[in-house]
Design a protein around this motif. Structure first.
Motif, PDB file in Angstrom:
ATOM      1  N   LEU A  21       1.118  -0.721  -0.372  1.00  0.00           N
ATOM      2  CA  LEU A  21       0.281  -0.153  -0.135  1.00  0.00           C
ATOM      3  C   LEU A  21       0.935   1.502   0.408  1.00  0.00           C
ATOM      4  N   GLY A  22       1.904   1.270   0.230  1.00  0.00           N
ATOM      5  CA  GLY A  22       2.726   2.532   0.582  1.00  0.00           C
ATOM      6  C   GLY A  22       3.214   2.447  -0.601  1.00  0.00           C
ATOM      7  N   LEU A  39       9.079   0.089  -3.287  1.00  0.00           N
ATOM      8  CA  LEU A  39       8.900  -0.457  -1.821  1.00  0.00           C
ATOM      9  C   LEU A  39       7.924  -1.524  -2.279  1.00  0.00           C
ATOM     10  N   MET A  40       7.234  -1.823  -3.209  1.00  0.00           N
ATOM     11  CA  MET A  40       6.544  -3.088  -3.414  1.00  0.00           C
ATOM     12  C   MET A  40       7.576  -4.559  -3.240  1.00  0.00           C
ATOM     13  N   VAL A  41       8.426  -4.008  -3.755  1.00  0.00           N
ATOM     14  CA  VAL A  41       9.407  -5.338  -4.222  1.00  0.00           C
ATOM     15  C   VAL A  41      10.166  -6.091  -2.674  1.00  0.00           C
ATOM     16  N   ALA A  87      -1.463  -6.992  -7.917  1.00  0.00           N
ATOM     17  CA  ALA A  87      -2.265  -6.788  -9.238  1.00  0.00           C
ATOM     18  C   ALA A  87      -3.628  -6.027  -8.627  1.00  0.00           C
ATOM     19  N   TRP A  88      -4.461  -6.657  -7.859  1.00  0.00           N
ATOM     20  CA  TRP A  88      -5.368  -6.108  -7.598  1.00  0.00           C
ATOM     21  C   TRP A  88      -5.731  -4.668  -7.167  1.00  0.00           C
ATOM     22  N   ALA A  89      -4.814  -4.291  -6.163  1.00  0.00           N
ATOM     23  CA  ALA A  89      -4.920  -3.785  -5.105  1.00  0.00           C
ATOM     24  C   ALA A  89      -3.903  -2.644  -6.459  1.00  0.00           C
TER      25      ALA A  89
END
Length: 184
Positions: A21-22, A39-41, A87-89
């Motif tokens: 989410l960040g 950040l997602m990684v 992917a949904w987020a």
């Protein structure tokens, strides 16, 4: 020490979603797509930290509990379903903050196919969790300390069985499209 493993699982789950989410917030709200992706990684790195913590606990003389099995299941689900959850987020953020069209919700045969794809993901999650548990049992090498982990294997079979039943049910009785939605 077992309660610390449970706390570690909760902390890792929270950290996973904070990273995702960040990353999405930085990507869409701050307009920094590269930093957001960075950040997602971090999400898979969090899984590796949890696996390391569980292994260190058991190798340090800890006795396995259901918490250790839950950690393995969490990691399996995170690896198998993590990309889809992200992917949904991402799609939800794009719809909300960039005005992108929402993803169509599958119905009919498309929904049944999606269910069978989930069966493959669940099979992967179960295989990863089973592999982690088997690896921990072999790594520790003391059956008295890892006996509790054997209880995870029937649970993994139940999880996979329920997902297969779900897919079969929607194959036999296809999901109806929402009112005004074409079957995809």
């Amino acid at each position: 020490m077992a309660i610390m493993v449970l706390v570690a699982i909760v902390v890792c789950e929270v950290a996973f979603w904070v990273a995702v989410l960040g990353g999405l917030a930085v990507r869409y709200l701050a307009g920094r797509p590269r930093l957001g992706m960075t950040l997602m990684v971090l999400a898979p790195v969090i899984d590796l930290l949890l696996l390391g913590f569980v292994a260190i606990d058991l190798l340090g003389g800890g006795t396995a509990s259901w918490h250790h099995g839950l950690a393995a299941l969490y990691i399996g689900i995170s690896v198998a379903y993590g990309h889809r959850m992200i992917a949904w987020a991402d799609s939800t953020f794009a719809t909300r903050f960039r005005g992108a069209r929402p993803r169509p919700k599958p119905a009919g045969a498309a929904y049944a196919i999606a269910c069978w794809k989930d069966v493959a993901r669940t099979l992967l999650a179960v295989a990863i969790a089973g592999g982690i548990v088997g690896g921990l049992i072999l790594l520790v090498g003391v059956p008295e300390r890892t006996r509790e982990l054997l209880g995870l294997f029937p649970l993994l079979g139940i999880v996979l069985g329920v997902d297969v039943l779900w897919a079969v049910s929607y194959t036999v009785w296809p999901k109806k499209p929402a009112t005004g939605q074409a079957v995809g």
